[in-house]
Design a protein around this motif. Structure first.
Motif, PDB file in Angstrom:
ATOM      1  N   UNK A   1     -10.768  13.812  67.584  1.00  0.00           N
ATOM      2  CA  UNK A   1     -11.086  12.774  68.678  1.00  0.00           C
ATOM      3  C   UNK A   1      -9.697  12.793  69.373  1.00  0.00           C
ATOM      4  N   UNK A   2      -7.913  13.276  69.514  1.00  0.00           N
ATOM      5  CA  UNK A   2      -7.527  12.999  69.939  1.00  0.00           C
ATOM      6  C   UNK A   2      -7.400  14.227  70.642  1.00  0.00           C
ATOM      7  N   UNK A   3      -7.692  15.501  70.420  1.00  0.00           N
ATOM      8  CA  UNK A   3      -7.534  16.723  71.791  1.00  0.00           C
ATOM      9  C   UNK A   3      -8.626  16.315  72.373  1.00  0.00           C
ATOM     10  N   UNK A   4      -9.949  15.877  72.236  1.00  0.00           N
ATOM     11  CA  UNK A   4     -10.855  15.392  72.470  1.00  0.00           C
ATOM     12  C   UNK A   4     -11.194  14.304  73.479  1.00  0.00           C
ATOM     13  N   UNK A   5     -10.176  13.357  73.111  1.00  0.00           N
ATOM     14  CA  UNK A   5     -10.061  12.645  74.109  1.00  0.00           C
ATOM     15  C   UNK A   5      -8.904  12.706  75.424  1.00  0.00           C
ATOM     16  N   UNK A   6      -8.260  13.612  75.379  1.00  0.00           N
ATOM     17  CA  UNK A   6      -6.756  13.549  76.419  1.00  0.00           C
ATOM     18  C   UNK A   6      -7.995  14.895  77.122  1.00  0.00           C
ATOM     19  N   UNK A   7      -8.837  15.818  76.403  1.00  0.00           N
ATOM     20  CA  UNK A   7      -9.261  16.779  77.271  1.00  0.00           C
ATOM     21  C   UNK A   7     -10.041  16.381  77.755  1.00  0.00           C
ATOM     22  N   UNK A   8     -11.516  15.368  77.177  1.00  0.00           N
ATOM     23  CA  UNK A   8     -12.111  15.113  78.335  1.00  0.00           C
ATOM     24  C   UNK A   8     -11.690  14.010  79.678  1.00  0.00           C
ATOM     25  N   UNK A   9     -11.297  12.808  79.182  1.00  0.00           N
ATOM     26  CA  UNK A   9      -9.962  11.936  80.059  1.00  0.00           C
ATOM     27  C   UNK A   9      -9.598  13.093  81.524  1.00  0.00           C
ATOM     28  N   UNK A  10      -8.737  14.421  80.956  1.00  0.00           N
ATOM     29  CA  UNK A  10      -8.104  14.858  82.133  1.00  0.00           C
ATOM     30  C   UNK A  10      -9.242  14.846  82.723  1.00  0.00           C
ATOM     31  N   UNK A  11     -10.769  16.066  82.233  1.00  0.00           N
ATOM     32  CA  UNK A  11     -11.644  16.362  82.798  1.00  0.00           C
ATOM     33  C   UNK A  11     -12.215  14.705  84.079  1.00  0.00           C
ATOM     34  N   UNK A  12     -12.252  14.176  83.506  1.00  0.00           N
ATOM     35  CA  UNK A  12     -12.427  12.950  83.800  1.00  0.00           C
ATOM     36  C   UNK A  12     -11.612  12.628  85.462  1.00  0.00           C
ATOM     37  N   UNK A  13     -10.527  12.453  85.117  1.00  0.00           N
ATOM     38  CA  UNK A  13      -9.158  12.711  85.760  1.00  0.00           C
ATOM     39  C   UNK A  13      -9.251  13.079  87.109  1.00  0.00           C
ATOM     40  N   UNK A  14      -9.497  14.072  86.681  1.00  0.00           N
ATOM     41  CA  UNK A  14      -9.768  15.563  87.997  1.00  0.00           C
ATOM     42  C   UNK A  14     -11.030  15.325  88.906  1.00  0.00           C
ATOM     43  N   UNK A  15     -12.296  14.696  88.669  1.00  0.00           N
ATOM     44  CA  UNK A  15     -13.578  15.008  88.867  1.00  0.00           C
ATOM     45  C   UNK A  15     -13.449  13.057  89.791  1.00  0.00           C
ATOM     46  N   UNK A  16     -12.809  12.190  89.481  1.00  0.00           N
ATOM     47  CA  UNK A  16     -12.580  11.033  90.133  1.00  0.00           C
ATOM     48  C   UNK A  16     -11.122  11.820  91.391  1.00  0.00           C
ATOM     49  N   UNK A  17     -10.171  12.581  90.927  1.00  0.00           N
ATOM     50  CA  UNK A  17      -9.568  12.885  92.336  1.00  0.00           C
ATOM     51  C   UNK A  17     -10.218  13.666  93.311  1.00  0.00           C
ATOM     52  N   UNK A  18     -10.948  14.278  92.494  1.00  0.00           N
ATOM     53  CA  UNK A  18     -11.180  15.582  93.915  1.00  0.00           C
ATOM     54  C   UNK A  18     -12.743  14.992  94.219  1.00  0.00           C
ATOM     55  N   UNK A  19     -13.014  13.287  94.435  1.00  0.00           N
ATOM     56  CA  UNK A  19     -14.431  13.018  94.238  1.00  0.00           C
ATOM     57  C   UNK A  19     -14.094  12.636  95.735  1.00  0.00           C
TER      58      UNK A  19
END
Length: 340
Positions: A125-143
């Motif tokens: 769950x560690x890499x999945x948590x960081x990977x999904x968290x980074x993806x969500x952060x990029x979506x928020x930042x580009x919105x």
């Protein structure tokens, strides 16, 4: 206020804070070396049953806890050294299972069964948590600014839900005739039981953990994205760097201290996995180290609790967390020295 006055004021406060933190740990550590048991006494109990002409009586010896003058069970505490750790680890059984090559026998030992799941759960769950968290952060930042607020709110919803309630909700969706189970049965035309095997339960637990915790990583990384050097990004863009290259060579190195921070928080939290075990009612198939410690503290039919084994299990869990934290702590220390 000069330095000596300040030190005289702060010093005792820091000492009391450290003592407050260390006292429960010292207490648990000391309890793991002592065993508290009730004192039993042998009494004769005569049981009579009706019979023809005369009763049939049988006298049996029974072992019952000895009571004091107030009616409380008399208990005695004795030093047992590392016996509680040996009882938890069951090294003889574990070594016999390893030498015979029987994975099933090895996994029948509670501690090693719990350790296997805890490590698997934490490290997957560690890499999945960081990977999904980074993806969500990029979506928020580009919105766009008009929808950024609602996107942040929706992204945080899984993290707001209480862990046990969230686990129970996922449980109900897949348990028996749950909505998602019924949908999968309709689509595949087959009966599906998600809770009949250990690996499917573990998969659901991991999916739930990532879904629940990724928003925390997303918010932390989104805050870090606001501090990325825009000049560096523009220079990389002028040099012909693709979006993936800008992310890999500019953004991620800048976010690395936050990624290490998130990793440390996740390792400490996931290694103590407990809510998922309770919420998914998986004790029959999957257990964790934290649940094993809890199980030792549950009173048996006689009202006795294995406090010594629970303390040993808690200390072994803490040792495991410390071992997992060595790598990120070393990186943090290396980056700190490099910064100076």
């Amino acid at each position: 206020m000069n330095f000596k006055t300040f030190a005289a004021f702060v010093g005792p406060s820091i000492f009391m804070m450290l003592l407050f933190i260390a006292f429960p740990l010292i207490s648990v550590f000391s309890q793991s070396f002592y065993l508290t048991q009730p004192i039993y006494e042998i009494i004769e109990v005569e049981t009579c049953t009706p019979g023809f002409i005369t009763q049939t009586c049988v006298t049996e010896e029974q072992s019952i806890p000895k009571l004091d003058e107030h009616g409380d069970i008399i208990k005695v505490t004795k030093f047992v050294g590392l016996q509680s750790y040996r009882n938890v680890l069951e090294l003889e059984r574990a070594w016999e299972a390893i030498t015979s090559g029987s994975w099933r026998a090895f996994q029948s030992i509670d501690f090693w069964k719990a350790l296997r799941f805890t490590l698997t759960f934490t490290l997957i769950t560690l890499p999945l948590n960081i990977g999904l968290g980074l993806a969500i952060a990029l979506v928020i930042n580009n919105a766009s600014k008009a929808v950024r607020g609602p996107v942040i709110f929706i992204s945080l919803l899984p993290f707001i839900i209480t862990p046990v309630i969230g686990a129970l909700s996922i449980n109900w969706l897949f348990r028996g005739d749950g909505v998602l189970t019924a949908a999968m049965e309709w689509y595949t035309g087959r009966d599906i039981a998600m809770f009949a095997q250990a690996w499917t339960i573990e998969l659901l637990m991991m999916v739930y953990r990532v879904w629940h915790v990724a928003p925390f990583a997303a918010i932390v990384l989104y805050a870090g994205l606001q501090t990325v050097n825009q000049d560096s990004l523009e220079s990389a863009l002028i040099d012909g760097a693709t979006r993936w290259q800008r992310l890999r060579y500019v953004v991620i190195p800048h976010l690395m201290p936050l990624i290490v921070f998130i990793s440390m928080i996740h390792l400490m939290d996931a290694y103590r996995v407990f809510e998922e075990i309770v919420g998914f009612s998986s004790q029959g198939h999957v257990i964790s180290l934290q649940w094993l410690t809890y199980d030792f503290l549950v009173p048996d039919q006689a009202g006795n609790r294995s406090i010594s084994r629970a303390s040993a299990s808690a200390m072994l869990t803490m040792i495991g967390i410390i071992v997992l934290l060595i790598a990120p702590l070393r990186r943090t220390w290396r980056d700190h020295k490099g910064g100076h």
